[in-house]
Scaffold this motif. Structure first.
Motif, PDB file in Angstrom:
ATOM      1  N   HIS A   7      50.425  11.247  55.161  1.00 32.77           N
ATOM      2  CA  HIS A   7      51.287  12.567  54.386  1.00 32.77           C
ATOM      3  C   HIS A   7      50.864  14.270  55.157  1.00 32.77           C
ATOM      4  O   HIS A   7      51.134  14.773  55.292  1.00 32.77           O
ATOM      5  CB  HIS A   7      52.168  12.850  53.558  1.00 32.77           C
ATOM      6  CG  HIS A   7      53.036  11.563  53.696  1.00 32.77           C
ATOM      7  ND1 HIS A   7      54.121  11.190  53.318  1.00 32.77           N
ATOM      8  CD2 HIS A   7      52.876  10.049  55.432  1.00 32.77           C
ATOM      9  CE1 HIS A   7      54.492   9.524  53.968  1.00 32.77           C
ATOM     10  NE2 HIS A   7      54.322   9.617  54.806  1.00 32.77           N
ATOM     11  N   ARG A   8      49.703  14.312  54.227  1.00 35.96           N
ATOM     12  CA  ARG A   8      49.640  15.850  53.951  1.00 35.96           C
ATOM     13  C   ARG A   8      48.366  16.443  54.712  1.00 35.96           C
ATOM     14  O   ARG A   8      47.244  14.973  55.128  1.00 35.96           O
ATOM     15  CB  ARG A   8      49.338  15.623  52.604  1.00 35.96           C
ATOM     16  CG  ARG A   8      50.465  15.686  51.678  1.00 35.96           C
ATOM     17  CD  ARG A   8      50.972  17.105  51.881  1.00 35.96           C
ATOM     18  NE  ARG A   8      51.941  16.551  51.146  1.00 35.96           N
ATOM     19  CZ  ARG A   8      53.227  18.105  51.149  1.00 35.96           C
ATOM     20  NH1 ARG A   8      53.420  18.722  51.791  1.00 35.96           N
ATOM     21  NH2 ARG A   8      55.154  17.181  51.064  1.00 35.96           N
ATOM     22  N   TRP A   9      47.691  17.327  54.973  1.00 37.14           N
ATOM     23  CA  TRP A   9      46.536  17.686  55.663  1.00 37.14           C
ATOM     24  C   TRP A   9      45.017  16.587  54.990  1.00 37.14           C
ATOM     25  O   TRP A   9      45.346  16.175  53.893  1.00 37.14           O
ATOM     26  CB  TRP A   9      45.697  18.747  54.974  1.00 37.14           C
ATOM     27  CG  TRP A   9      46.914  20.189  56.154  1.00 37.14           C
ATOM     28  CD1 TRP A   9      47.550  20.005  56.948  1.00 37.14           C
ATOM     29  CD2 TRP A   9      47.083  21.709  55.767  1.00 37.14           C
ATOM     30  NE1 TRP A   9      48.267  20.727  57.263  1.00 37.14           N
ATOM     31  CE2 TRP A   9      48.032  22.121  56.591  1.00 37.14           C
ATOM     32  CE3 TRP A   9      46.449  22.103  54.694  1.00 37.14           C
ATOM     33  CZ2 TRP A   9      48.023  23.606  56.693  1.00 37.14           C
ATOM     34  CZ3 TRP A   9      46.949  24.077  54.593  1.00 37.14           C
ATOM     35  CH2 TRP A   9      47.788  24.489  55.376  1.00 37.14           C
ATOM     36  N   GLN A  12      50.989  20.549  55.000  1.00 38.60           N
ATOM     37  CA  GLN A  12      51.608  19.631  56.402  1.00 38.60           C
ATOM     38  C   GLN A  12      51.645  20.523  57.238  1.00 38.60           C
ATOM     39  O   GLN A  12      51.995  21.607  57.420  1.00 38.60           O
ATOM     40  CB  GLN A  12      52.914  19.372  55.009  1.00 38.60           C
ATOM     41  CG  GLN A  12      53.651  17.595  55.336  1.00 38.60           C
ATOM     42  CD  GLN A  12      54.650  17.583  54.774  1.00 38.60           C
ATOM     43  OE1 GLN A  12      55.389  18.034  54.405  1.00 38.60           O
ATOM     44  NE2 GLN A  12      54.926  15.485  55.019  1.00 38.60           N
ATOM     45  N   PRO A  17      55.802  13.504  58.504  1.00 38.81           N
ATOM     46  CA  PRO A  17      55.006  12.181  58.879  1.00 38.81           C
ATOM     47  C   PRO A  17      55.701  11.341  59.625  1.00 38.81           C
ATOM     48  O   PRO A  17      56.894  11.230  59.349  1.00 38.81           O
ATOM     49  CB  PRO A  17      54.395  11.877  57.755  1.00 38.81           C
ATOM     50  CG  PRO A  17      55.450  11.909  56.522  1.00 38.81           C
ATOM     51  CD  PRO A  17      56.290  13.596  56.832  1.00 38.81           C
TER      52      PRO A  17
END
Lengths: 302, 293
Positions: free
Chosen positions: B237-239, B245, B249
């Motif tokens: 979902h994140r970097w 972000q 997602p």
């Protein structure tokens, strides 16, 4: 009958594998003369596939679970591939993760006609640069036993810079000290044989030279045994088989100068690639080259 | 109450499902606190968040109990799911001496010897040869090795896994395949799958999504025939590093799993109770450590 260096390595390895739950890993260990007759035909031998990068990681994995692996790299040039996980994990794991990773790295050098650019390198300088390794270059049976004992007693990975030309060596190599020496010449690794020849030539000429063997490159032995001859002769030279530029010879020369404030020069392989044809060879300084260098230094001082 | 997995014909009980859900919630809520602490500059080291990928470690830990664990840089989820000391994890992220590596390894280097977990240095995929060597050296100890789809492309990873297959080493390899190397999709990087390559060397392999039931049934099928490899597709979902972000997602396995539990009769209140319990636990955990400053 006294043992050769190769026989000494083989018997130390045999005891480790048979009695110490040790393990030895490498490529083609059991082929073509069992790595110059230094590997015994016994248990706990692991033949690695041609995986020069993963191999160092597999050895490191063995070490962190307590197996004390001997990792054999048949040509030191191959360390450029094999070293990534040794440098990035084995050397650092004790410091960062609190788990020791004592891999005994047998890195074999060789020099003979036509070995060319990928089979003739000496790379111990690279490992001197990395925190976490012990680095040494034993050339005699007694030195190898000392190194092995040190390895078993410690927790550090150890880079052992071997040289095939020393494998038949039986005798120890004592330092040679003259009360009125004009120069102290330090030898590292295989170059010690050439330094010994050169200092004998020079002494016969009337130029008295101290000859000092350097076994431990890291930590570097800066005891009185090493420093006092230099303090007496007031001039020094460090000779190594590896590249001179930013290499072991320059590094040791600098440390000796720092400790004694006495001028010390370095002499190693030239700053150029090695070629296969004879005219492109570039390895351990020859006896002649060492003799000329010493003469030049003494002339400059006078 | 038991649930029936149509794919494998295995039954799972409610407790296992709720345990996995609780682990996923614990990891999610822990990582939310990491994000908060990072954004507020209480954490100064780079962080590699497991948000979105929680189901894999939560599920594998419910069905496989390894002696040794070798993880990659994104390992908060594995650490928590397998019972690593969370206090030490918080301290590590805060760069303190009380951390699991005394602040030396940081987010990518977490370890806990109590659960047999070794730290990762940061060389992507290095944990694979290390795991292989540990399995070779330790003899008869089961090993879990977790890495990502980027690591799968490192040249030394395949050769190390093939060596494990040759020597029949007891390792369960898991690839947390989020389809991204930083932000580059797998299709832009290669035209092959690691499962296909490993089948060629005789290693049992499965390529699955991160549905907990499917993971458990796959692990159960493979764990008696090690070494084996599971490529598990998931959604980060994140970097790659940090808390940012890029858009929403494409899926959230935690939400999907929650919906599945509801459909199968778990009450909303029971789910809410787990969510709240883990949320409060992680908030208090972080508050306790941040107050020490």
């Amino acid at each position: 009958m006294e043992k050769t260096l190769a026989e000494t390595i083989r018997e130390l390895t045999r005891k480790h594998l048979e009695n110490n739950n040790g393990i030895i890993l490498g490529q083609c260990l059991s082929a073509v003369g069992w790595v110059n007759n230094t590997v015994p035909d016994t248990k706990n031998i692991v033949e690695l596939p041609m995986t020069d990068v993963a191999g160092g990681g597999i050895a490191t994995g063995c070490a962190i679970v307590g197996r004390r692996p001997i990792f054999v790299v048949r040509f030191q040039d191959f360390m450029f591939l094999n070293s990534s996980m040794l440098i990035n994990y084995s050397a650092k794991s004790k410091d960062i993760f609190g788990v020791s990773s004592p891999v005994f790295i047998r890195a074999l050098a060789t020099e003979k006609k036509g070995t060319g650019p990928v089979h003739s390198g000496i790379t111990h300088s690279i490992f001197m640069h990395v925190p976490g390794f012990k680095v040494c270059s034993p050339m005699t049976p007694g030195e190898y036993e000392e190194v092995w004992k040190n390895y078993l007693a410690g927790e550090d990975p150890m880079f052992v810079s071997e040289h095939r030309h020393s494998f038949n060596q039986v005798e120890e190599m004592p330092n040679v000290i003259h009360q009125d020496a004009q120069i102290t010449v330090y030898g590292i690794g295989y170059s010690r044989f050439k330094v010994k020849e050169a200092t004998d030539v020079l002494t016969r000429e009337g130029i008295k030279c101290n000859f000092i063997n350097i076994l431990w490159l890291k930590p570097l032995d800066l005891s009185e045994r090493i420093l006092n001859p230099l303090k007496q002769s007031k001039l020094g030279l460090v000779v190594d088989s590896g590249f001179e530029i930013s290499g072991a010879s320059q590094s040791v020369a600098y440390e000796l100068m720092k400790q004694t404030k006495i001028y010390v020069e370095a002499l190693g392989a030239g700053d150029r690639s090695v070629g296969t044809a004879e005219r492109y060879e570039n390895g351990t300084p020859t006896t002649k080259k060492i003799v000329e260098k010493v003469r030049e230094l003494i002339l400059l001082r006078s | 109450m038991e649930y029936y997995n149509l794919l494998k014909g295995e039954s799972f009980n409610q407790k296992v499902m709720l345990d996995i859900f609780e682990k996923m919630c614990s990891i999610r809520n822990f990582e939310k606190q990491v994000k908060k602490a990072y954004d507020e500059q209480d954490i100064l080291c780079p962080v590699y968040l497991s948000i979105g990928q929680e189901a894999i470690s939560a599920s594998v830990s419910s069905s496989f109990n390894p002696n040794l664990i070798f993880t990659q840089h994104r390992a908060h989820s594995t650490y928590i799911a397998f019972g690593g000391n969370k206090d030490k994890l918080v301290e590590e992220l805060l760069g303190r001496d009380g951390g699991c590596t005394k602040g030396k390894g940081g987010s990518p280097g977490v370890q806990d010897f109590e659960i047999g977990m070794f730290g990762h240095h940061g060389l992507i995929g290095e944990n694979v040869p290390l795991a292989v060597g540990a399995a070779l050296g330790a003899k008869n100890k089961s090993v879990l090795c977790v890495f990502g789809d980027g690591a799968a492309e490192e040249d030394y990873v395949f050769t190390a896994m093939a060596f494990a297959a040759t020597n029949k080493l007891p390792i369960l390899f898991i690839c947390e395949d989020n389809d991204l190397s930083i932000l580059t999709k797998k299709s832009e990087r290669r035209n092959w799958e690691l499962t296909d390559a490993l089948r060629a060397v005789g290693m049992p392999c499965e390529d699955i999504c991160d549905d907990p039931e499917l993971i458990i049934s796959t692990v159960n099928n493979l764990k008696t025939n090690l070494p084996a490899f599971i490529n598990c597709r998931t959604c980060r979902h994140r970097w790659h590093v940090g808390t940012g972000q890029d858009g929403s997602p494409h899926e959230d396995r935690l939400e999907i799993f929650e919906e599945g539990l509801l459909k199968r009769g778990i009450s909303q209140s029971e789910i809410f109770k787990i969510q709240e319990k883990t949320k409060i636990e992680m908030e208090e955990l972080w508050k306790k450590h941040l107050q020490k400053q």
